[in-house]
Design an enzyme around this catalytic site. Structure first.
Site: not given
Length: 919
Positions: A169, A181, A216-217, A243, A316
């Protein structure tokens, strides 16, 4: 010689014996840790100078990742950066297509046309889907989201009939630039395309679909879009999802859903994955999810889910940067993905067989020190059953009657009784270890208030709770009758053998780890009995032989478990018993890694055992004192602080909402400091009740359940006129159109329209009995709370849902009205809607207007000219609005946090807009 060896061993005391075993006890784990984290050397050149063929280049991969995460920046769905990433990758895809055509044309000129074709799609579409998580029913809707798809094939209809999908993504989440990520995975895919298409001898028998999904998030919207709407979706037979939840270490295979894909994975050069991780993730213990879900659900195909998981402290957060990606990580991922694609696109590929569907795997598989092992469940059941029978025979024939004068202890049945006692002692030992660590955990958390002191170093919890586990285990053996050392050996063997067979027969492939421990113990008992006649104490070399496999396997288990679970405690909620979870994991993994502690505890008698307990208890006290003085967080292992500056457009109120997702001490003091510095005069922080009706945190729902947040009133902003109120320049409006009340049926039909210029990630929540809507075919058949979240492309500012609701009875509505009169049908039909969203220009530091440093690529090769990077930056700045009050606050708050905590806090600083409206 045998007799002399036994006598010599008996004369050695416990500490000398441990000293003799020390090289093994230290060396085996050290070697395993080195092998466990081993990564390939990064390659910088695009072309191999020896073969003149293209090769996978980590430098190239990281340059792509840097461009996406730092030059373009925080690519949150709905932002200008999100749109810029879409634009960049669309251009890149067409460059690949053009290069592919040039390669084919050159091959024609050389007299041998290469069978190669690259096709490109930029899919853009809208849709909705149900996304249940954490026991909550949640709905997603999206408008004009995009996917960029590249299909590489041999150009024939037959070559396009069966395809493997590889996915990553492009977007990043609210508080993160997403270098690992998932820009790293995007870059790996681009590099694989370059190497495959530029390798002259490669012609795919089956096609490869590279899906660069762009949401995706926001809960996997874009993968759902591809899986339900793209014209080539039906050709997908299997998929590989890439991922990252960390920045170091090898990429872990943690989901594999068919034997064919496990077989494919066995072909990779650097396997790293086990059936244990597969079963743990599938169990739902880890509250994590990937696009894997959408491909399984809507394409109904098998796949592999692989992710970088080491050092997930940066997952994140704003520190998910290229500089924090360990050298070799990208090379490891790329090498494995490239090998998978070569195999799955070849004539040996299982893709055609998967045209008829797939079955869940019944395969035991695991990587062990760089080697990959796999065998079927049926083979495992036969192997483990034979091993259990062999263990019973071995124990029966090698058992020596400890009291031959006693008839009750005779050989007939005596070995069974004594080994049952030993098995019971093993179970008591395990329980004792659990009790020991949890008593210390209770002291750390409740008595001392110093929980999570191990957080910054994954394996440091072993130092705190390891001695306590051993003290608890040894203490239980003081309470049971003393048993011969050899009987404890054999009882332990039978316990492991029975556990292996039982777990395998109920379908748990992780039974393999018990077999790996039991097998060397079997061999050590057999060889020791042959050399000593089964008399006297066990030889120390029997301990070494029996312990080596558990040490090797257990160390790998410990590394993986603590790499995942220790950082995870920083985001599982303040109410989660993190201290007890980690303490228990130390006990469980330690018991597996050091099984021969049990017979060793019976080697020297009660007096020595008491000394062990005293020494270990003293060490535990020292460790408690040391860890009580430690701080949980540092600059590289930060506390996650979630801060929303909310603007209520219906009341005009402004608040600061502050929450944390961990139970470490210090949040209250931090909140008090923020309140004193930034709150309204005379205000104090109020702890909020977190439930489904708390709309303040709906942009993070249902993850918001992990927090116990505080609410702080903010001072008024002089001369500030909100653009989001009705009548403002960008009004945030929830309204009903096509509105019809049917009094006879007691229903209301309407279209709920949400207009949100300048606001992204909008959420609405309301209570109603929905009879029908355009979201799915099965709304709850009851009066219930509904949460609907939106994620759309940059610039999209309107979305709608059609619904029919049952008008509630007067009793339900009357309880919500400040009136004694019976509410009318119109009043009962009203919907009270909580709404909120994120200001597109109010996310710190993603929207801080700081110009990225584009003068250097960190030693990595460039993928675009400085002119193009400057163009990207200009587009960012042209789209940016002047600082509003939220960003002015965040700039000061971020500096205050840095100074106050010394960089130990990572703040997600987001400006939100919301309110409540009755329609």
């Amino acid at each position: 010689m045998s007799s002399k060896g036994a006598t010599t061993t008996a004369r050695w005391g416990p500490f000398k014996s441990l000293l003799v075993l020390a090289p093994l006890l230290i060396g085996a784990p050290t070697f395993t840790v080195y092998q466990h984290y081993a990564l390939p050397n990064p390659i910088t050149e695009l072309i191999n100078p020896q073969t003149n063929l293209p090769q996978l280049s980590e430098a190239q991969i990281l340059s792509y990742s840097k461009l996406l995460s730092e030059d373009i920046g925080y690519r949150t769905v709905g932002t200008i950066e999100h749109a810029l990433a879409d634009e960049w990758l669309t251009k890149k895809a067409h460059e690949i297509k053009n290069e592919c055509e040039e390669i084919v044309n050159r091959s024609k000129e050389n007299g041998k046309e290469r069978k190669l074709e690259c096709e490109v799609w930029r899919q853009q579409g809208s849709g909705s889907h149900r996304f249940d998580m954490m026991g909550k029913r949640l709905y997603k809707t999206y408008v004009d989201l995009t996917n960029i798809i590249i299909r590489v094939s041999n150009g024939t209809p037959e070559g396009k009939e069966h395809a493997v999908l590889v996915n990553a993504h492009l977007d990043s989440t609210l508080p993160s630039p997403g270098a690992a990520d998932d820009a790293l995975s995007v870059a790996v895919m681009l590099e694989c395309i370059r190497v495959l298409t530029n390798t002259p001898t490669w012609e795919p028998v089956h096609s490869i679909i590279f899906l660069f999904n762009h949401a995706e998030e926001s809960l996997q919207d874009a993968s759902q879009l591809f899986s339900t709407q793209h014209p080539i979706r039906d050709s997908v037979r299997a998929f590989i999802n890439l991922e990252a939840a960390g920045t170091v270490g090898p990429e872990l295979l943690f989901q594999a859903t068919s034997e064919q894909m496990i077989e494919a994975y066995s072909r990779v050069p650097r396997p790293f994955g086990t059936v244990v991780a597969n079963e743990v993730f599938s169990s739902g213990v880890l509250l994590s999810d990937t696009d894997f879900r959408q491909f399984e659900l809507y394409l109904n195909v098998t796949g592999l889910d692989m992710a970088v998981v080491g050092n997930s402290y940066m997952y994140h957060t704003r520190k998910d940067l290229v500089e924090n990606i360990q050298p070799g990580v990208a090379q490891h991922m790329a090498d494995n993905v490239h090998a998978l694609l070569l195999y799955l696109s070849s004539s040996e590929s299982p893709l055609p067989a998967l045209d008829f569907g797939y079955t869940r795997p019944s395969t035991v598989f695991f990587s062990h020190l760089g080697y990959f092992f796999k065998y079927s469940y049926s083979t495992a059941r036969i192997l483990y059953s034979i091993f259990l029978v062999a263990s019973l025979v071995l124990v029966a024939f090698t058992w020596q009657n400890p009291a031959p004068a006693l008839k009750s202890s005779g050989r007939r049945g005596g070995w069974i009784k004594e080994n049952l006692k030993a098995t019971g002692a093993a179970g008591v030992t395990f329980i004792g270890a659990l009790i020991g660590v949890n008593l210390v955990a209770a002291v750390m958390q409740y008595a001392l208030g110093r929980n999570m002191s191990w957080y910054a170093v994954e394996l440091s919890a072993l130092a705190l709770y390891g001695p306590a586990a051993l003290a608890g285990a040894f203490s239980t053996q003081l309470l049971v009758a003393r048993l011969p050392e050899r009987t404890m050996f054999s009882g332990l063997l039978l316990s492991l053998a029975f556990s292996t067979v039982f777990l395998q027969f109920i379908g748990i492939g992780s039974a393999a780890i018990f077999f790996l421990s039991a097998a060397p113990i079997f061999v050590s008992i057999l060889l020791d009995s042959l050399s000593t006649g089964g008399k006297g104490p066990m030889s120390l070399w029997a301990y070494a032989l029996g312990q080596i496999s558990p040490l090797l396997t257990g160390t790998q288990v410990i590394c993986t478990v603590f790499d995942v679970f220790v950082p995870l405690t920083g985001r599982t909620g303040r109410e989660a018993p993190a201290e007890h979870i980690i303490a228990s994991l130390v006990s469980i993994t330690g018991s597996y890694t050091l099984p021969l502690v049990l017979p060793f505890s019976h080697r020297y008698g009660p007096s020595v055992l008491k000394r062990f307990v005293v020494i270990l208890s003293a060490i535990t006290l020292v460790m408690v004192a040391v860890f009580a003085a430690r701080e949980p967080f540092d600059e590289l292992h930060q506390k996650r602080l979630f801060v929303l500056s909310s603007e209520n457009v219906t009341t005009g109120e402004r608040h600061l909402h502050i929450g944390a997702a961990d139970g470490a001490p210090g949040l209250e003091a931090l909140v008090e400091g923020i309140t004193a510095e930034f709150g309204a005069v005379g205000s104090s922080a109020v702890q909020e009740k977190m439930d489904d009706w708390n709309g303040d945190w709906d942009i993070l729902y249902p993850f918001s359940a992990f927090m116990s947040p505080y609410k702080v009133e903010l001072p008024p902003v002089k001369d500030y006129a909100s653009p989001y109120v009705v009548g403002g320049s960008m009004p945030f409006v929830i309204e009903a159109i096509n509105d019809v009340i049917d009094e006879g049926k007691q229903t209301r039909s309407l279209t709920l329209r949400v207009r949100h210029p300048g606001v992204i990630w909008t959420v609405i929540a309301f209570d109603a009995h929905v009879l029908w809507w355009t979201l799915d075919d099965s709304p709850p058949d009851e009066y219930a709370r509904h949460h609907i979240k939106e994620g759309s492309f940059y610039g999209v500012d309107t979305w709608t849902i059609d619904l029919v609701i049952r008008i509630p009875s007067p009793g339900i509505v009357a309880s919500t009205l400040d009136s004694d009169k019976v509410p009318s049908t119109k009043e009962r039909a009203q919907l009270k809607v909580n709404f909120m969203g994120v200001q597109e220009t109010a996310m710190w530091p993603g929207k801080s207007h700081r110009t990225p440093d584009t003068s250097s690529s960190g030693g990595h090769s460039q993928t675009s000219s400085d002119l193009y990077v400057a163009e990207l930056q200009k587009k960012r700045e042209d789209a940016a609005l002047p600082y509003g009050p939220a960003m002015q606050l965040f700039e000061k708050l971020d500096g205050w946090l840095e100074e106050r905590t010394g960089g130990k806090v990572d703040g997600m600083l987001v400006g939100s807009v919301g309110g409540i409206v009755v329609i």
